[in-house]
Motif scaffolding. Structure first.
Motif: not given
Ligand code: G3I
Length: 305
Positions: A42-44, A46-48, A79-81, A234-236
């Motif tokens: 899950p991209e987001n 299961m995050k806290i 599961g992440h993270t 894990t995130e290539l």
């Molecule tokens: O869900 C909200 C939405 O309600 C809101 O209107 C919108 C406005 O900004 O934001 C939405 O949330 C966004 C979320 O992704 C879902 O789309 C967040 O702003 C945005 O910051 C978040 O970005 C994620 C990012 O982690 C945040 O840390 C990316 O999708 C996700 O691909 C990225 O993944 C991380 C891994 O977890 C850890 N390693 C690095 C990787 C890339 O950054």
């Protein structure tokens, strides 16, 4: 194999992707997902901030949707993270000390218990080391609860699900010569020697011009595996296009195949337009869902492995 999943399975490995619950209604997206991938992260969801938006009020809607998708297509689930300085809900961001320590351990216990039996591997702790040459832990509210917060997190996860593999996951840990890589290595070595439950190390592997695939990538994977843990990519994603990008994807795939304990590869999204990166073309399918040269390079490497 004619798909990434089936080709990876030739050598007992998986091939996965990050998935967004909100895209599961997109038939092009879901078509590629079910055809090609044998692991889902899950991209987001299961995050806290997603699973515990208010303290002690747990929300599993998005995570459960993705878990159901994985089950329906026979894919495994990463599961992440569980514990991370990023994407903490507001109530946690302002917490410190023993209150925070108790809250994060409760979070881990609750979430791991909810998904018990469904998770192949958990990213228990994500990105806990600093960038640059210090080799130090990253400063965060979690780190300030005490240097033992990481092992406490792993022990809580193990107690809640003894069958899930427990991973430490990070980025910029691909180059064996870097201080950050060495620091994570020493932590894993220490955990193994003291019996702290850790089963795997995740290498996010977000590569671009500033952070290319290092020539010693395979060495890094092998050295960690030699500590007695699985390694997972894990995130290539790899910035670029055409044959250069394809060649980099091939190099990464071959590195995993060369390491017996490299369990599988997960790309961080399906189409270029699904990427977290605001621009660029770092994935295996173009915006229309067509296979890119990078896809063919990965598939060929898997089939030759
Ligand atoms: O869900 C909200 C939405 O309600 C809101 O209107 C919108 C406005 O900004 O934001 C939405 O949330 C966004 C979320 O992704 C879902 O789309 C967040 O702003 C945005 O910051 C978040 O970005 C994620 C990012 O982690 C945040 O840390 C990316 O999708 C996700 O691909 C990225 O993944 C991380 C891994 O977890 C850890 N390693 C690095 C990787 C890339 O950054």
């Amino acid at each position: 194999g004619t798909t990434l999943g089936s080709a990876a399975n030739r050598t007992g490995r998986y091939f996965g992707t990050a998935v967004s619950a909100s895209k599961l209604s997109d038939s092009v997206y879901t078509g590629i997902l079910t055809r090609e991938f044998s692991m889902i992260t899950p991209e987001n969801e299961m995050k806290i901030d997603a699973t515990e938006p208010n303290q002690n009020q747990f929300s599993y809607t998005g995570g459960d949707r993705i878990a159901a998708q994985a089950a329906s297509q026979g894919a495994r689930l990463r599961g992440h993270t569980l514990a991370w300085h990023g994407q903490q809900p507001g109530w946690m961001q302002s917490m410190e000390g023993t209150t925070l320590r108790q809250a994060i351990l409760n979070h881990i216990t609750q979430v791991v218990t909810h998904y018990r039996g469904k998770i192949y591997a958990w990213d228990v702790v994500n990105e806990a080391f600093a960038d640059g040459g210090s080799g130090a832990r990253r400063d965060s509210n979690l780190q300030r609860t005490g240097n033992d917060w990481i092992e406490a997190a792993f022990r809580a996860a193990r107690a809640a699900d003894p069958d899930a593999k427990l991973c430490y996951n990070d980025y910029n840990t691909d180059d064996w010569t870097q201080a950050k890589t060495q620091a994570v290595y020493r932590m894993v070595q220490d955990f193994r020697s003291r019996g702290v439950p850790i089963d795997c190390v995740g290498f996010q592997s977000h590569f671009n011009a500033n952070s290319p695939v290092p020539p010693n990538y395979r060495t890094t994977l092998q050295n960690f595996a030699d500590l007695g843990v699985d390694v997972q990519i894990t995130e290539l994603d790899i910035e670029g296009s055409g044959t250069t990008q394809a060649s980099n994807f091939r190099t990464v795939t071959e590195a995993c195949l060369a390491v017996a304990r490299c369990a599988g590869i997960t790309v961080w999204g399906i189409r270029d337009t699904d990427s977290w990166r605001s621009s660029g073309t770092p994935l295996l399918f173009d915006g229309n869902g067509q296979k890119k040269a990078a896809y063919t390079a990965v598939l060929d490497a898997l089939n030759n492995g």
